[in-house]
Structure formats: structure tokens, C-alpha cells
Design a protein around this motif. Sequence first.
Motif, PDB file in Angstrom:
ATOM      1  N   LEU A  39      -4.970  21.885 -33.875  1.00  0.00           N
ATOM      2  CA  LEU A  39      -6.380  21.822 -34.243  1.00  0.00           C
ATOM      3  C   LEU A  39      -6.739  22.993 -35.136  1.00  0.00           C
ATOM      4  O   LEU A  39      -6.381  24.137 -34.845  1.00  0.00           O
ATOM      5  N   SER A  40      -7.442  22.710 -36.246  1.00  0.00           N
ATOM      6  CA  SER A  40      -7.953  23.780 -37.097  1.00  0.00           C
ATOM      7  C   SER A  40      -9.474  23.703 -37.139  1.00  0.00           C
ATOM      8  O   SER A  40     -10.062  22.618 -36.976  1.00  0.00           O
ATOM      9  N   ILE A  41     -10.098  24.842 -37.370  1.00  0.00           N
ATOM     10  CA  ILE A  41     -11.563  24.902 -37.404  1.00  0.00           C
ATOM     11  C   ILE A  41     -12.094  24.380 -38.734  1.00  0.00           C
ATOM     12  O   ILE A  41     -13.007  23.561 -38.780  1.00  0.00           O
ATOM     13  N   TYR A  42     -11.484  24.859 -39.831  1.00  0.00           N
ATOM     14  CA  TYR A  42     -12.003  24.526 -41.157  1.00  0.00           C
ATOM     15  C   TYR A  42     -11.260  23.334 -41.738  1.00  0.00           C
ATOM     16  O   TYR A  42     -10.211  22.923 -41.237  1.00  0.00           O
ATOM     17  N   ASN A  43     -11.790  22.805 -42.838  1.00  0.00           N
ATOM     18  CA  ASN A  43     -11.312  21.519 -43.309  1.00  0.00           C
ATOM     19  C   ASN A  43     -10.228  21.602 -44.372  1.00  0.00           C
ATOM     20  O   ASN A  43      -9.873  20.608 -44.959  1.00  0.00           O
ATOM     21  N   LYS A  44      -9.696  22.806 -44.623  1.00  0.00           N
ATOM     22  CA  LYS A  44      -8.597  22.913 -45.594  1.00  0.00           C
ATOM     23  C   LYS A  44      -7.301  22.552 -44.880  1.00  0.00           C
ATOM     24  O   LYS A  44      -6.991  23.074 -43.827  1.00  0.00           O
ATOM     25  N   ASN A  45      -6.519  21.685 -45.486  1.00  0.00           N
ATOM     26  CA  ASN A  45      -5.243  21.289 -44.887  1.00  0.00           C
ATOM     27  C   ASN A  45      -4.204  21.096 -45.972  1.00  0.00           C
ATOM     28  O   ASN A  45      -4.221  20.116 -46.694  1.00  0.00           O
ATOM     29  N   ASP A  46      -3.292  22.057 -46.097  1.00  0.00           N
ATOM     30  CA  ASP A  46      -2.212  21.975 -47.083  1.00  0.00           C
ATOM     31  C   ASP A  46      -0.926  21.425 -46.476  1.00  0.00           C
ATOM     32  O   ASP A  46       0.121  21.476 -47.084  1.00  0.00           O
ATOM     33  N   PHE A  47      -1.008  20.875 -45.258  1.00  0.00           N
ATOM     34  CA  PHE A  47       0.188  20.373 -44.591  1.00  0.00           C
ATOM     35  C   PHE A  47       0.057  18.866 -44.335  1.00  0.00           C
ATOM     36  O   PHE A  47       0.465  18.363 -43.305  1.00  0.00           O
ATOM     37  N   LYS A  48      -0.516  18.161 -45.316  1.00  0.00           N
ATOM     38  CA  LYS A  48      -0.797  16.744 -45.107  1.00  0.00           C
ATOM     39  C   LYS A  48       0.469  15.926 -44.892  1.00  0.00           C
ATOM     40  O   LYS A  48       0.443  14.880 -44.253  1.00  0.00           O
ATOM     41  N   ASN A  49       1.578  16.390 -45.438  1.00  0.00           N
ATOM     42  CA  ASN A  49       2.820  15.632 -45.316  1.00  0.00           C
ATOM     43  C   ASN A  49       3.650  16.020 -44.105  1.00  0.00           C
ATOM     44  O   ASN A  49       4.701  15.463 -43.866  1.00  0.00           O
ATOM     45  N   GLU A  50       3.160  17.009 -43.362  1.00  0.00           N
ATOM     46  CA  GLU A  50       3.900  17.441 -42.184  1.00  0.00           C
ATOM     47  C   GLU A  50       3.690  16.434 -41.056  1.00  0.00           C
ATOM     48  O   GLU A  50       2.599  15.892 -40.871  1.00  0.00           O
ATOM     49  N   LEU A  57     -11.867  20.273 -37.050  1.00  0.00           N
ATOM     50  CA  LEU A  57     -13.313  20.238 -36.849  1.00  0.00           C
ATOM     51  C   LEU A  57     -14.040  20.040 -38.172  1.00  0.00           C
ATOM     52  O   LEU A  57     -15.251  19.821 -38.194  1.00  0.00           O
ATOM     53  N   ASN A  58     -13.304  20.167 -39.277  1.00  0.00           N
ATOM     54  CA  ASN A  58     -13.838  19.914 -40.622  1.00  0.00           C
ATOM     55  C   ASN A  58     -15.062  20.746 -40.958  1.00  0.00           C
ATOM     56  O   ASN A  58     -15.991  20.281 -41.614  1.00  0.00           O
ATOM     57  N   GLU A  59     -15.043  21.977 -40.525  1.00  0.00           N
ATOM     58  CA  GLU A  59     -16.138  22.868 -40.886  1.00  0.00           C
ATOM     59  C   GLU A  59     -15.901  23.459 -42.263  1.00  0.00           C
ATOM     60  O   GLU A  59     -14.774  23.543 -42.734  1.00  0.00           O
ATOM     61  N   TYR A  73     -21.045  26.584 -30.649  1.00  0.00           N
ATOM     62  CA  TYR A  73     -21.025  25.125 -30.702  1.00  0.00           C
ATOM     63  C   TYR A  73     -19.598  24.597 -30.763  1.00  0.00           C
ATOM     64  O   TYR A  73     -19.305  23.520 -30.235  1.00  0.00           O
ATOM     65  N   ARG A  74     -18.699  25.351 -31.391  1.00  0.00           N
ATOM     66  CA  ARG A  74     -17.300  24.926 -31.504  1.00  0.00           C
ATOM     67  C   ARG A  74     -16.663  24.640 -30.148  1.00  0.00           C
ATOM     68  O   ARG A  74     -16.012  23.603 -29.975  1.00  0.00           O
ATOM     69  N   PRO A  75     -16.767  25.569 -29.179  1.00  0.00           N
ATOM     70  CA  PRO A  75     -16.123  25.294 -27.885  1.00  0.00           C
ATOM     71  C   PRO A  75     -16.596  23.989 -27.254  1.00  0.00           C
ATOM     72  O   PRO A  75     -15.804  23.295 -26.606  1.00  0.00           O
ATOM     73  N   ILE A 102     -11.355  31.261 -25.025  1.00  0.00           N
ATOM     74  CA  ILE A 102     -11.976  31.990 -23.928  1.00  0.00           C
ATOM     75  C   ILE A 102     -13.176  31.237 -23.373  1.00  0.00           C
ATOM     76  O   ILE A 102     -13.348  31.117 -22.157  1.00  0.00           O
ATOM     77  N   ILE A 103     -14.023  30.715 -24.264  1.00  0.00           N
ATOM     78  CA  ILE A 103     -15.177  29.944 -23.808  1.00  0.00           C
ATOM     79  C   ILE A 103     -14.709  28.715 -23.020  1.00  0.00           C
ATOM     80  O   ILE A 103     -15.266  28.368 -21.970  1.00  0.00           O
ATOM     81  N   LEU A 104     -13.648  28.070 -23.500  1.00  0.00           N
ATOM     82  CA  LEU A 104     -13.115  26.901 -22.800  1.00  0.00           C
ATOM     83  C   LEU A 104     -12.576  27.273 -21.428  1.00  0.00           C
ATOM     84  O   LEU A 104     -12.732  26.514 -20.464  1.00  0.00           O
ATOM     85  N   TRP A 105     -11.940  28.424 -21.342  1.00  0.00           N
ATOM     86  CA  TRP A 105     -11.427  28.882 -20.050  1.00  0.00           C
ATOM     87  C   TRP A 105     -12.583  29.153 -19.077  1.00  0.00           C
ATOM     88  O   TRP A 105     -12.489  28.849 -17.889  1.00  0.00           O
TER      89      TRP A 105
END
Length: 377
Positions: A39-50, A57-59, A73-75, A102-105
Motif C-alpha cells: 500500500l502506498s499513500i500517494y498516487n505515483k506508481n513507477d512499478f506498474k509492471n511489477e 490511497l491515491n492522494e 483520516y488515512r488510518p 501506530i494509529i491502527l495499532w
Amino acid sequence: MSKNILHIISILEIWWAQKVAINLYKDFEENFKYKNYFLSIYNKNDFKNENIKYISLNEKKWSIFSNILKLFYRPYRVNKIVKELKIDLIISHWEESNFISIILWILNKNLKVIPLIHWDIRKNYKWNFIYNFLIKFFYKKKNIFCVSEELKYLISDYYKININKIGVITNYFSWKFLENWTTDELINDWKIKLITVWRLVDLKNHIEMIKIFNLLETRKFHLYIIWEWENRKNIENFIEEKWLWKSITLLWEKNNPIDYIKKCDIFLLTSKWEWYPIVLLESIYSWIPIISYNTTSWPNEILNNNKYVNQKIEWYKILQNWILVEYWNIESFAEAISFLSKNNHIYNELKKNIDKNKYFFSKEFILKRWLEILQWF
């Protein structure tokens, strides 16, 4: 026992820190047979072929104020994903992701969390309030993991955390991302080829490296600098000011630097601080000697097989497979380069010794440690 593991990182871009996280994900899938998600927070993804089970989260990166609001809000959003995927364990990389863990825990005490601290968290003043929260409400109460022994002692001493609550799990070298890239840009002449690889941010200290290079007999050397970042224009202007264009080549956005490293003679590092950078392990696996400032933990720990040994370097010191230079002494650094270039027997001895430490940074060695940690959790 089967586990569902969620790896969290701020953003997936082609930086070596992110590749460390991706390598970890893939090796968990291959060697431990756990079900892994990324899971990544921001919407940049250079590993589309992985071939990874990827969630974002596409922030977008906005103002610091808006990001502060999002911190809480993220947690909530990630917690819904955790419940949907029945996640047992979260491994988070970097402090923005550690905050979510930490918030999730706190929300779910049955959820296991491994926060990984990759660098001296005092250095990032922009997010100091986050670090204070982490330290006050979590780091002192739960086990945490750092990427180096010196970082462990630094955090324990500065923040008064019980040393036994801090584990160490280092980065490791993997060939997984090493593909066949062309290296035609390298000049095939008689000059001694020097190389450095990293983002051109201030902490990497590239202007210092060019000052050092300018002290050499530049007609005998050629310096290659790989990667790109916000200081590119400053670097170009400084090279032009010193009339060094014929002796320095800037190789921008090379995703696979190891092919370049292997074709050079000496690797140079002048960073102000580092915490186990992968590029140094790449240099070791490329069998080329390294000259570096004696800054933070990584030179000593790599030389001493993942053991932190605090040693003062005056001028420069020839060690097993490195030359360490007194920090901020550009004359000594230039002298070390000249010395190594003129003494073939020392150069060959350093190359011969490189193999001795490689196992301690291998995938096999570090994954054994990870298996112990996962079984404990």
C-alpha cells in the motif's frame, strides 16, 4: 503459520529506498509463502509492471496543513483495507507510514506492527511533531526496528528508549532489479573513472565532491554522477564555473546504476550522513574500492560485519576494502584518490578483500533474520 502482511510506504517511485521495500515484499512472497499486499499513500506508481498486489490511497501531495489533516483520516481508510484483507501484520517504512501503523495499532490491539526507522528522525524538521507523537505514544511502548546499529544507539540515547526495545534489521543487496541497461555514455579512454550515485539533494554533498575533484589532476580522471533531483541546476552551474565539463559527466535518471559502477574504477561518497544506503552494497558487489567520508554508521558497520565501531579518522585511513577520510577534509579526500590511483598493489588488495564481507549483506543472511522476527510476531 500463515500470515497476511501489509507493507506500507509513502510513495512508490524509482528510488532505492522504495526498491528495498519492493524487494522485501517479493522475497517474503517467494521465501516465506505469506500473503503480502503493498500500500502506498500517494498516487505515483513507477512499478506498474511489477507483479505485486498493489493498493494506493491515491492522494496528492498538497500543502503541509492539508497533509496534517490527512494524517488522521488515512488510518481510518487503511483500517477498512486491513479489515477487508484480514491483515495480521503491518510492516511500515518511513515515519509518515509509521504514523498510520501506530494509529491502527491503537485502534486494534490484536494487530501486529513493525515500524522500520530508516534514518535519524531528528533530521526531518518538517515532521518533528509526528516524530514526537511516535516516540511519546508508541516507540517507548513497543518494539521498533532500525536499519543500523548506530541508529539504534542514537535513538535509544537521545529519546531515552530502552535499548532492548530496539531491534536492527539492515538493508540487503538483491539482483532483482538489475536488468541489462546500456552504458554507452561511459567514455572509453585511459582516464581513471570515478563514480557516485544518488539523488542530488543537499545531504548528498555533491558540490563538495566536485570541489574535491577540482583538486585532482583532472586530465587523469573522469567523474560520473548518476541520478537527478532538485539540485541539478546548481550542479551544472558549479561544473561550468570550474570549467570541468570535459572531465565530469552527468548521467540523469539511470534506473540501474550497477552496470555503470562495474565499469568504473573507484566509488566516491561525500554524504553528510547516511543510514545503510543500497548503493554502497552495489559497489561492494561490483568489486570496486570505495573512498568515503567517515560520517555516520554505514562505513564502520559495513566494514565490521554489521557491528557498530566508533572510530575517529584523521586525514585518511586505508582499511580492509575501503578508504575512510576525515569528515569535511577535502584535501585529504583528494589525496586519498590520488594515492589509490598511483598504488596498484593497494588497489588490487582492496578489491581482493571485498568478497570477505559480502555475505553479511546478502539476501540469504538478512532474510534469516526477518524469518526470526516474523515468527516472533
